[in-house]
Design a protein around this motif. Structure first.
Motif, PDB file in Angstrom:
ATOM      1  N   VAL A 126      -5.253 -52.211  11.677  1.00 35.25           N
ATOM      2  CA  VAL A 126      -5.686 -51.970   9.920  1.00 35.25           C
ATOM      3  C   VAL A 126      -6.388 -50.391   9.971  1.00 35.25           C
ATOM      4  O   VAL A 126      -6.028 -50.779   9.065  1.00 35.25           O
ATOM      5  CB  VAL A 126      -6.760 -53.570  10.172  1.00 35.25           C
ATOM      6  N   GLY A 127      -6.980 -50.210  10.762  1.00 41.28           N
ATOM      7  CA  GLY A 127      -7.470 -48.735  10.658  1.00 41.28           C
ATOM      8  C   GLY A 127      -6.801 -47.986  11.087  1.00 41.28           C
ATOM      9  O   GLY A 127      -6.870 -47.274   9.138  1.00 41.28           O
ATOM     10  N   VAL A 128      -5.763 -47.826  10.751  1.00 40.50           N
ATOM     11  CA  VAL A 128      -5.330 -47.019  11.404  1.00 40.50           C
ATOM     12  C   VAL A 128      -3.625 -47.115   9.746  1.00 40.50           C
ATOM     13  O   VAL A 128      -3.545 -46.577   9.149  1.00 40.50           O
ATOM     14  CB  VAL A 128      -3.899 -47.082  12.178  1.00 40.50           C
ATOM     15  N   PHE A 129      -3.496 -48.771   9.554  1.00 39.83           N
ATOM     16  CA  PHE A 129      -2.729 -49.114   8.602  1.00 39.83           C
ATOM     17  C   PHE A 129      -4.043 -48.283   6.944  1.00 39.83           C
ATOM     18  O   PHE A 129      -2.874 -48.010   6.452  1.00 39.83           O
ATOM     19  CB  PHE A 129      -2.250 -50.627   8.036  1.00 39.83           C
ATOM     20  N   GLN A 130      -5.138 -48.983   7.250  1.00 41.03           N
ATOM     21  CA  GLN A 130      -5.501 -48.710   6.124  1.00 41.03           C
ATOM     22  C   GLN A 130      -5.827 -46.911   5.961  1.00 41.03           C
ATOM     23  O   GLN A 130      -5.976 -46.646   4.239  1.00 41.03           O
ATOM     24  CB  GLN A 130      -6.975 -49.148   5.647  1.00 41.03           C
ATOM     25  N   GLY A 131      -6.073 -46.168   6.973  1.00 45.14           N
ATOM     26  CA  GLY A 131      -6.278 -44.743   6.861  1.00 45.14           C
ATOM     27  C   GLY A 131      -4.576 -44.502   6.265  1.00 45.14           C
ATOM     28  O   GLY A 131      -4.929 -43.005   5.142  1.00 45.14           O
ATOM     29  N   ILE A 132      -3.244 -44.708   6.411  1.00 45.11           N
ATOM     30  CA  ILE A 132      -2.062 -44.291   5.596  1.00 45.11           C
ATOM     31  C   ILE A 132      -1.823 -44.726   4.608  1.00 45.11           C
ATOM     32  O   ILE A 132      -1.485 -43.843   3.441  1.00 45.11           O
ATOM     33  CB  ILE A 132      -0.715 -45.069   6.707  1.00 45.11           C
TER      34      ILE A 132
ATOM     35  N   ALA B  27      -0.098 -50.544  -7.509  1.00 46.06           N
ATOM     36  CA  ALA B  27       0.066 -49.962  -6.206  1.00 46.06           C
ATOM     37  C   ALA B  27      -0.532 -50.195  -4.525  1.00 46.06           C
ATOM     38  O   ALA B  27       0.444 -50.109  -3.333  1.00 46.06           O
ATOM     39  CB  ALA B  27      -0.181 -48.501  -6.181  1.00 46.06           C
ATOM     40  N   ALA B  28      -1.608 -50.567  -5.272  1.00 44.92           N
ATOM     41  CA  ALA B  28      -1.855 -51.002  -3.645  1.00 44.92           C
ATOM     42  C   ALA B  28      -1.600 -52.838  -3.002  1.00 44.92           C
ATOM     43  O   ALA B  28      -2.532 -52.915  -1.854  1.00 44.92           O
ATOM     44  CB  ALA B  28      -3.437 -50.919  -3.318  1.00 44.92           C
ATOM     45  N   ALA B  29      -0.830 -53.392  -3.697  1.00 40.48           N
ATOM     46  CA  ALA B  29      -0.747 -54.551  -3.554  1.00 40.48           C
ATOM     47  C   ALA B  29       0.169 -55.292  -1.841  1.00 40.48           C
ATOM     48  O   ALA B  29      -0.527 -56.344  -0.901  1.00 40.48           O
ATOM     49  CB  ALA B  29       0.356 -55.649  -4.286  1.00 40.48           C
ATOM     50  N   ARG B  30       0.651 -54.022  -2.014  1.00 37.96           N
ATOM     51  CA  ARG B  30       1.734 -54.369  -0.599  1.00 37.96           C
ATOM     52  C   ARG B  30       0.595 -53.922   0.739  1.00 37.96           C
ATOM     53  O   ARG B  30       0.547 -54.207   1.728  1.00 37.96           O
ATOM     54  CB  ARG B  30       2.735 -53.100  -0.287  1.00 37.96           C
ATOM     55  N   ASP B  31      -0.002 -53.229   0.271  1.00 34.21           N
ATOM     56  CA  ASP B  31      -1.443 -52.809   1.829  1.00 34.21           C
ATOM     57  C   ASP B  31      -2.414 -54.113   2.015  1.00 34.21           C
ATOM     58  O   ASP B  31      -2.557 -54.418   3.408  1.00 34.21           O
ATOM     59  CB  ASP B  31      -1.786 -51.635   1.507  1.00 34.21           C
TER      60      ASP B  31
ATOM     61  N   GLY C 255      -9.164 -62.937   5.091  1.00 32.91           N
ATOM     62  CA  GLY C 255      -7.545 -62.400   5.540  1.00 32.91           C
ATOM     63  C   GLY C 255      -6.962 -62.957   4.144  1.00 32.91           C
ATOM     64  O   GLY C 255      -6.638 -62.789   3.885  1.00 32.91           O
ATOM     65  N   PHE C 256      -7.273 -64.438   4.258  1.00 34.43           N
ATOM     66  CA  PHE C 256      -7.353 -65.379   2.868  1.00 34.43           C
ATOM     67  C   PHE C 256      -6.427 -64.583   1.852  1.00 34.43           C
ATOM     68  O   PHE C 256      -6.102 -64.210   0.790  1.00 34.43           O
ATOM     69  CB  PHE C 256      -7.541 -66.806   3.409  1.00 34.43           C
ATOM     70  N   LEU C 257      -8.561 -64.143   1.489  1.00 35.44           N
ATOM     71  CA  LEU C 257      -8.727 -63.532   0.230  1.00 35.44           C
ATOM     72  C   LEU C 257      -7.574 -62.492  -0.055  1.00 35.44           C
ATOM     73  O   LEU C 257      -7.435 -62.074  -1.580  1.00 35.44           O
ATOM     74  CB  LEU C 257     -10.168 -63.121  -0.108  1.00 35.44           C
ATOM     75  N   GLU C 258      -7.949 -61.643   0.787  1.00 39.61           N
ATOM     76  CA  GLU C 258      -6.959 -60.292   0.289  1.00 39.61           C
ATOM     77  C   GLU C 258      -5.379 -60.361   0.576  1.00 39.61           C
ATOM     78  O   GLU C 258      -4.416 -59.829  -0.546  1.00 39.61           O
ATOM     79  CB  GLU C 258      -7.867 -58.901   1.865  1.00 39.61           C
TER      80      GLU C 258
END
Length: 200
Positions: free
Chosen positions: A172-178, A132-136, A117-120
């Motif tokens: 997280v799965g739903v969020f990653q999918g979006i 573009a992926a930074a917010r995710d 979690g800290f690394l991400e």
């Protein structure tokens, strides 16, 4: 000078295919959530260690390898590779010691969630406004850090602990999918030049 241009274009092209990473991670997380949801009566510590072990191993491999191949900056790729290694180690330990009991489950999942979690989260903060992926990354890292805190302060109960991990996997799965769909729709041929110019 002429040899640097193809390398930059290759890097930009790889970066435009980064949507594959959250797509695979979404599938892995939702698969773990489904297993937990549909085996509600089997929530023992051993079950939790096996489910978490398989998840962490597959997610770690996907995150580390695919991010190394498809992410933008070198430091970003390195941090995700480290994150992947942490997942693989946690997964192997969980599967090898699946009879270790609730204490081991809580320890492994909490430490894994805190470190990854800290690394991400750090990647998201560092690349905010540049990738573009930074917010995710930022949001996923924050949710994973919250899982670590929840497990740290929750009562020592197998059903609750496994349920918390299952709830995290759904979110997280739903969020990653979006996120994967959003990044995929934004990956247009014209974006390659923009990605090179921004240094992504």
């Amino acid at each position: 000078m002429a040899t640097a241009v193809p390398a930059q274009n290759a890097r930009a092209h790889a970066h435009n295919r980064y949507w594959v990473v959250p797509a695979v991670r979404a599938v892995v997380a939702l698969a773990a959530a489904a297993v937990i949801t549909f085996t509600r009566d089997a929530h023992t510590a051993a079950f939790g260690l096996i489910v978490f072990g398989v998840f962490a191993l597959v997610d770690g491999l996907a995150t580390g390898v695919l991010s190394w191949l498809l992410a933008g900056r070198r430091l970003t790729r390195t941090l995700f590779a480290v994150q992947g290694v942490i997942g693989v180690i946690a997964g192997v330990v969980a599967l090898a010691l699946s009879g270790g009991g609730l204490g081991l489950y809580l320890y492994l999942v909490t430490v894994w969630a805190a470190l990854t979690g800290f690394l991400e989260l750090y990647n998201g903060i560092r690349e905010r406004g540049r990738d573009a992926a930074a917010r995710d990354w930022l949001i996923t890292g924050a949710i994973t850090a919250v899982l670590a805190l929840a497990l740290l302060f929750a009562p020592a109960d197998a059903i609750l602990a496994i349920g918390l991990f299952g709830a995290w996997a759904v979110i997280v799965g739903v969020f990653q999918g979006i996120g994967a769909v959003t990044l995929r729709s934004a990956a247009r041929p014209g974006d390659e030049t923009r990605g090179v110019e921004s240094g992504s």
